[in-house]
Design an enzyme around this catalytic site. Structure first.
Site, short mmCIF file in Angstrom:
data_model
loop_
_atom_site.label_atom_id
_atom_site.label_comp_id
_atom_site.label_asym_id
_atom_site.label_seq_id
_atom_site.Cartn_x
_atom_site.Cartn_y
_atom_site.Cartn_z
NE ARG A 50 -3.29 -2.34 2.97
CZ ARG A 50 -3.89 -2.64 4.12
NH1 ARG A 50 -3.74 -1.82 5.16
NH2 ARG A 50 -4.64 -3.72 4.23
CG ASP A 52 0.81 5.84 3.80
OD1 ASP A 52 -0.09 5.00 4.02
OD2 ASP A 52 1.90 5.83 4.39
NE ARG A 197 5.43 10.17 4.33
CZ ARG A 197 4.13 10.35 4.62
NH1 ARG A 197 3.25 9.38 4.35
NH2 ARG A 197 3.73 11.47 5.18
#
Length: 243
Positions: A50, A52, A197
């Site tokens: 996935r 974001d 991140r």
């Protein structure tokens, strides 16, 4: 029953992430609806992972099963005629029945883009984290070397991560400068929620002199501690998934 693998490229700016969800438009939903139009029956995509909200991809891999007997090129061309301009199928191919985009993945490559410029750049605003200060690249490289290997990355995940274990293996962290752009390439076996991140946010703090390079080794040493901030989503791109 055919098993079709897609490689998708998308600009994630307008989407609430990859996953179909009730309170926002996910890229998965857009692609599944286009497949429904193309095939005449509902389709569920299995993705390699996935991304974001606001995160981009050049190599998101997804597969689905269908009873329709179409040549792979028909899926690529047919879907690209239905999808919006910010999503495209780069490749489609039939694979073995047991192929699973998520469980068969052996590694992923993420690239984070930093734009180092004293003046904001409208052209790079959608695809980079813009910093108006100099970065100490030597300190960042020193810190990044501590990330390589198999470690507990508990300190590098954000709230909502449902992973059963926080141990992951990072194959490499590389830096490449092109003018005012700085690319940070992270390759690994798998990643926790927002892990790349948070890594980048911590590296930037080190590059700005807000913490010493040695902090990184302490963070991965026992999986505890306070990492840096989560870098903005628009600088991150899923480049490739390996099988």
């Amino acid at each position: 029953m055919a098993n079709i693998r897609l490689i998708l490229e998308y600009d994630g700016t307008a989407y609430a992430g990859w996953q179909r969800q009730p309170n926002g438009l996910g890229i998965q939903q857009v692609v599944e609806e286009s497949l429904h139009q193309l095939l005449g029956t509902p389709v569920t995509l299995i993705s390699s992972g996935r991304t974001d909200a606001g995160v981009h991809a050049r190599g998101m891999v997804a597969n689905f099963h269908t009873e329709r007997d179409l040549p792979p090129a028909a899926y690529r061309e047919g879907l690209n005629g239905l999808l919006p301009k910010d999503i495209a199928v780069q490749d489609a191919m039939q694979v073995r029945d047991a192929f699973h985009a998520r469980y068969d993945a052996r590694g992923k490559w993420y690239r984070y883009c930093l734009c180092r410029n004293p003046v904001r750049s409208p052209l790079y605003a959608r695809y980079s984290w813009q910093l108006r200060a100099d970065l100490d690249l030597a300190a960042m490289r020193q810190a990044a070397s501590a990330l390589v290997g198999r470690h507990d990355f508990q300190a590098f995940r954000t709230a909502g991560c449902a992973a059963r274990t926080t141990t992951r293996e990072i194959f490499s962290v590389d830096f490449a400068a092109e003018g005012k752009l700085l690319f940070i390439d992270v390759r690994g076996s798998g990643f926790l929620r927002n892990m790349v991140r948070v890594m980048v946010g911590t590296l930037v703090e080190i590059g700005l002199g807000k913490r010493p390079p040695e902090d990184m080794a302490r963070l991965v040493g026992d999986g505890r501690g306070r990492a840096g901030p989560t870098a903005p989503p628009q600088g991150l791109c899923l480049m490739e998934v390996w099988y």
